[in-house]
Design a protein around this motif. Sequence first.
Motif, PDB file in Angstrom:
ATOM      1  N   TYR A  25       0.873  -1.178  -0.023  1.00 53.07           N
ATOM      2  CA  TYR A  25      -0.034   0.015  -0.150  1.00 53.07           C
ATOM      3  C   TYR A  25       0.777   1.357  -0.033  1.00 53.07           C
ATOM      4  CZ  TYR A  25      -3.619  -3.238   1.255  1.00 53.07           C
ATOM      5  OH  TYR A  25      -4.879  -4.319   1.383  1.00 53.07           O
ATOM      6  N   HIS A  26       0.244   2.529  -0.240  1.00 50.70           N
ATOM      7  CA  HIS A  26       1.039   3.510  -0.458  1.00 50.70           C
ATOM      8  C   HIS A  26       1.417   3.829   1.131  1.00 50.70           C
ATOM      9  CE1 HIS A  26       1.945   7.927  -0.809  1.00 50.70           C
ATOM     10  NE2 HIS A  26       1.816   7.628  -2.196  1.00 50.70           N
ATOM     11  N   PRO A  27       2.844   4.301   1.331  1.00 45.28           N
ATOM     12  CA  PRO A  27       3.565   4.717   2.671  1.00 45.28           C
ATOM     13  C   PRO A  27       2.434   5.483   3.246  1.00 45.28           C
ATOM     14  CG  PRO A  27       5.348   4.531   0.814  1.00 45.28           C
ATOM     15  CD  PRO A  27       3.735   4.526   0.124  1.00 45.28           C
ATOM     16  N   ASN A  28       1.779   6.571   2.771  1.00 49.51           N
ATOM     17  CA  ASN A  28       1.189   7.696   3.478  1.00 49.51           C
ATOM     18  C   ASN A  28      -0.087   6.928   3.969  1.00 49.51           C
ATOM     19  OD1 ASN A  28       2.912   9.594   2.588  1.00 49.51           O
ATOM     20  ND2 ASN A  28       1.581  10.149   1.062  1.00 49.51           N
ATOM     21  N   ASN A  29      -0.506   5.616   3.582  1.00 49.99           N
ATOM     22  CA  ASN A  29      -1.900   4.850   4.069  1.00 49.99           C
ATOM     23  C   ASN A  29      -1.500   4.001   5.093  1.00 49.99           C
ATOM     24  OD1 ASN A  29      -3.287   6.785   2.446  1.00 49.99           O
ATOM     25  ND2 ASN A  29      -3.177   5.155   0.669  1.00 49.99           N
ATOM     26  N   HIS A  30      -0.201   3.674   5.289  1.00 48.52           N
ATOM     27  CA  HIS A  30       0.211   2.494   6.310  1.00 48.52           C
ATOM     28  C   HIS A  30      -0.348   2.720   7.527  1.00 48.52           C
ATOM     29  CE1 HIS A  30       4.148   1.048   3.831  1.00 48.52           C
ATOM     30  NE2 HIS A  30       2.841   1.031   3.123  1.00 48.52           N
ATOM     31  N   ASP A  31      -0.187   3.868   8.247  1.00 51.14           N
ATOM     32  CA  ASP A  31      -0.556   3.797   9.692  1.00 51.14           C
ATOM     33  C   ASP A  31      -2.249   3.846   9.625  1.00 51.14           C
ATOM     34  OD1 ASP A  31       1.945   4.056  10.683  1.00 51.14           O
ATOM     35  OD2 ASP A  31       1.652   6.164  11.210  1.00 51.14           O
ATOM     36  N   GLU A  32      -2.816   4.464   8.373  1.00 47.42           N
ATOM     37  CA  GLU A  32      -4.314   4.365   8.452  1.00 47.42           C
ATOM     38  C   GLU A  32      -4.739   2.858   8.482  1.00 47.42           C
ATOM     39  OE1 GLU A  32      -8.073   6.388   6.152  1.00 47.42           O
ATOM     40  OE2 GLU A  32      -6.173   6.759   5.426  1.00 47.42           O
ATOM     41  N   ILE A  33      -4.081   1.989   7.569  1.00 44.99           N
ATOM     42  CA  ILE A  33      -4.640   0.754   7.384  1.00 44.99           C
ATOM     43  C   ILE A  33      -4.336  -0.161   8.536  1.00 44.99           C
ATOM     44  CG2 ILE A  33      -3.849  -1.419   6.230  1.00 44.99           C
ATOM     45  CD1 ILE A  33      -3.366   0.443   3.717  1.00 44.99           C
ATOM     46  N   ARG A  34      -3.113   0.218   9.454  1.00 42.22           N
ATOM     47  CA  ARG A  34      -3.000  -0.591  10.720  1.00 42.22           C
ATOM     48  C   ARG A  34      -3.767  -0.146  11.529  1.00 42.22           C
ATOM     49  NH1 ARG A  34       3.337   1.225   9.656  1.00 42.22           N
ATOM     50  NH2 ARG A  34       4.088  -0.851   8.955  1.00 42.22           N
ATOM     51  N   ARG A  35      -4.245   1.301  11.621  1.00 35.21           N
ATOM     52  CA  ARG A  35      -5.345   1.706  12.627  1.00 35.21           C
ATOM     53  C   ARG A  35      -6.719   0.878  12.322  1.00 35.21           C
ATOM     54  NH1 ARG A  35      -4.742   6.050  16.085  1.00 35.21           N
ATOM     55  NH2 ARG A  35      -2.680   6.991  15.721  1.00 35.21           N
ATOM     56  N   CYS A  36      -6.986   0.791  11.198  1.00 39.54           N
ATOM     57  CA  CYS A  36      -8.185  -0.046  10.670  1.00 39.54           C
ATOM     58  C   CYS A  36      -8.006  -1.302  11.124  1.00 39.54           C
ATOM     59  CB  CYS A  36      -8.422   0.287   9.390  1.00 39.54           C
ATOM     60  SG  CYS A  36     -10.120  -0.687   8.771  1.00 39.54           S
ATOM     61  N   TYR A  37      -7.122  -2.051  11.023  1.00 40.60           N
ATOM     62  CA  TYR A  37      -6.714  -3.408  11.478  1.00 40.60           C
ATOM     63  C   TYR A  37      -6.881  -3.635  13.182  1.00 40.60           C
ATOM     64  CZ  TYR A  37      -6.358  -5.872   6.957  1.00 40.60           C
ATOM     65  OH  TYR A  37      -6.650  -6.209   5.618  1.00 40.60           O
ATOM     66  N   LEU A  38      -6.250  -2.796  13.610  1.00 43.64           N
ATOM     67  CA  LEU A  38      -6.438  -2.702  15.068  1.00 43.64           C
ATOM     68  C   LEU A  38      -7.764  -2.451  15.758  1.00 43.64           C
ATOM     69  CD1 LEU A  38      -2.998  -0.943  15.703  1.00 43.64           C
ATOM     70  CD2 LEU A  38      -3.436  -3.075  16.275  1.00 43.64           C
ATOM     71  N   GLY A  39      -8.345  -1.469  15.032  1.00 40.82           N
ATOM     72  CA  GLY A  39      -9.819  -1.381  15.411  1.00 40.82           C
ATOM     73  C   GLY A  39     -10.789  -2.513  15.382  1.00 40.82           C
TER      74      GLY A  39
END
Length: 653
Positions: A25-39
Motif C-alpha cells: 500500500y502507499h506509504p502515506n496510508n500505512h498507519d491508517e490501514i494499521r489503525r483500521c485492522y487494530l480497530g
Amino acid sequence: MDKYLIRKPQNLPLDPGLREKISSYHPNNHDEIRRCYLGKGPCQPPYDYPVSYFSGKPRRFRAKWCVTRNWLEYSIAKDAAFCFYCYLFGQYVGKQGGGDAFVMKGFKLWNQLVKLDSHVGGVNSAHNQAVKKSEDLLKEKQHIQSVLVKQSNQDKAEYRVQLNAIVDCIRFLLCRGLAFRGHDESQGSSDKGNFLELLQFLGDHNESINEVLQNTWKNCKLTHHDIQKDIVNAIERETSKVIIEDLGNGFFSILVDESRDISVKEQMALVIRYVNKKGIIIERFLGILHVASTTAWSLKCAIECLLCEHNLSLLRLRGQGYDAASNMQGDINGLKTFILKENKSTFYVHCFAHQLQLTLVAVAKNHIKVIVVGGFCKRRDALRDAQFAKIKEDLEKGVRRSGQGLNQETNLKRPSDTHIVNAMDLVKVSKQRLQVMRDDEWISLLTGVSSFCATHDIPILNMDEIFVVSGRLRRNTQQNTNLHHYLVELFYTVIDMQLQELNNRFSEVNTDLLLCMACLNPSNSFVAFDKEKLIHLAKFYPSDFPGTNILALDSQLQNFIFDMRNNDLFLELQGVSELAEKLVSTRKHETYPLVYLLVKLTLTLPVATATVERNQWMNDCLVVYIEKDVACSIDNETIMQRFQNMKTHRRQL
C-alpha cells in the motif's frame, strides 16, 4: 503511484490469508490501514475447522488456542494460522520464530503446538517489537506527530469540549434519522444543513462551547464531511460491539432481505435474532452492504463476510429468514440450501401469512384462466361496491341480520396473532377440504353457480354443448364439451395445483418442527406440554443435544413440568417469550439448563421475514438509527477514543 494498492479501509480483507503486505500500500496510508485492522482486532472466527492428518493422526486448529494468544489469527481461505501484530509491523526476517509462515504463507503444523509459543520469542523478539509498535500507534501522545506538536492543557481541554459537542450533534441527528448536509454550507448561509445549524444552535446556548468554536483554527473545526463520516463510523462500531457482546457465545438466527436502491445497486440487509442473557428475544440490525450479484452463492459469501467481521460463524446459526425468491429458498441452489449444507440445524420457516398468499399467487400465475380479484384495485373496488349494495338490500328486506362484527370485510391475521398449532392444523384441514371438494363437490358447486346466474339474469351454459374457444381456432384442435372444460381443465386442475403448492410450501419437516415447539407454550398451565414431542424436537439439533444430553433432557422435562404446574409464578404466563424471561428471573434456567436450551432454540427460529430496503456511510447511519437504544447507551468518551484511534493526524484529547 501505480505500483501501490489503492483501497479504502472499510474494504480491506478480513481473512489474513487474503491480505496483501502492508508494504504493497502507499506509504502515506500505512498507519491508517494499521489503525483500521487494530480497530477490528485479530480474525478469530468460530468455525468447523477442517481436519489434517499427521502420521495418520487427525489434527486441526483449535479456537481455545486464541484464548491465551491474542495475536493468533485463523484464515478460513487457507486453513492456516497467522500472527496479527507481525503482519502489521513485521520486518519479514526470514525463519526467526517461524519467519513469514505467520505473516504470508500461514502456519499449518497443528501437531507442533510448541511452535506457536516459540514464535513469540524473548522480550526483544521481532514479534514483541511488533506488539510494542502496535500499542504505540494507538497512544497518540507517543506518536511522532504528538512529539513535534506540543499541546497545552488548555488546548487539550478546548479540543475535548469541541469534539464532545460535535459528537452530541451527530448522535442527535443519527438517532432521529435526519439528513446532515445542506445546499450551501458557507458561513453566512441560511441553509447550512442540520449538522452545522444544530452545532451553531448548541454554541448559541452554551457559552463555553461557543467560545471554543469561535476560537478554533479554521482548519481544525472538525466539521468537514470526512470527519463527520469518521465519527458516525466510530458510533456504529461501538454500537455493533455492544450488540455482539450482548449476544455473547450464544446461537442466533439471521433475517436477510435484498433490494435495489435508488442508484440501481443491489443492497443486502442483515438482521440477527437471539435470546439475550435476560431471556428476552432480541432482533438487531447488523448491517447493509452492496452485493454485485444476487445469486445465492454471492449472497452466502456476503453473509459470511459480514458475520466474520463481527467474529460470528455459520456454526452458531440456528435459523434462517428470507423472502420467497428462488435465489433465497430454492431447494437445489438457494441460499437456504447452501447454508443448510454447512449447518444442518439452520432451519428455514417462512412467514405463514406470506406462504398462504403465495400458494394463491402461484396458481394464478400458472393457470391463465384463474383471476385473482384482490390483485387489481379496480376489480377489488367494483366487487366491494357490489357487495355493499347487496348487503344494504338484504338488510332492508330483513334477509340478513346486522350486529357487531357481522358483515365485515375480513383478512388474514398477522403471523404474530396466529397460534402455531392452529395455523398448522388449518393448513392440514385445508388440504383435506380441497381433496373432498375435488372428489365430491362438483355437482353442488355447479348447482350454486346456476342459482347465482338465475338470480342475476346471467345466461346459463349447457354443459353438454361444445366449449367455444375464444380467438381464432387452430387446425386439428380437439373439441371438448363445456362440462369437460370447466370440470377437468379448470376445477380439477386448479385444485390439484393448489394442493401441490400447499405440500411444497408447508413441508413435513417444518410442520413437525413447529408442532413440537408449540409444546413449550405455558398458557393454561402448560396444557400443550408433551414430553415425547419435546425430546423429538431436541433431535432436530444434534450438535446441541448429543446422545447423552437426550437422556438428561428426559429427566429434566419430567421435573420441569411438575415444578411449573405447582409454582404460582408460572401460572399466568402467555407465550414462550414470557416463559424464557421468567425462567431467567427465577434462576430456573440454571436448574433446567437443557429445557431452557430448547426454549431459546424455539424463540431464536424466525417465523417471519425481515423487510429492509450503500456504502459504508449508509450502513453506519442505519445501524445507529435502527439500534438507537444501544447507540444512546454508549458514552461520548468511548466514541471519541475510537474516533481518535482511527487516524494519526489528530490533536490530543
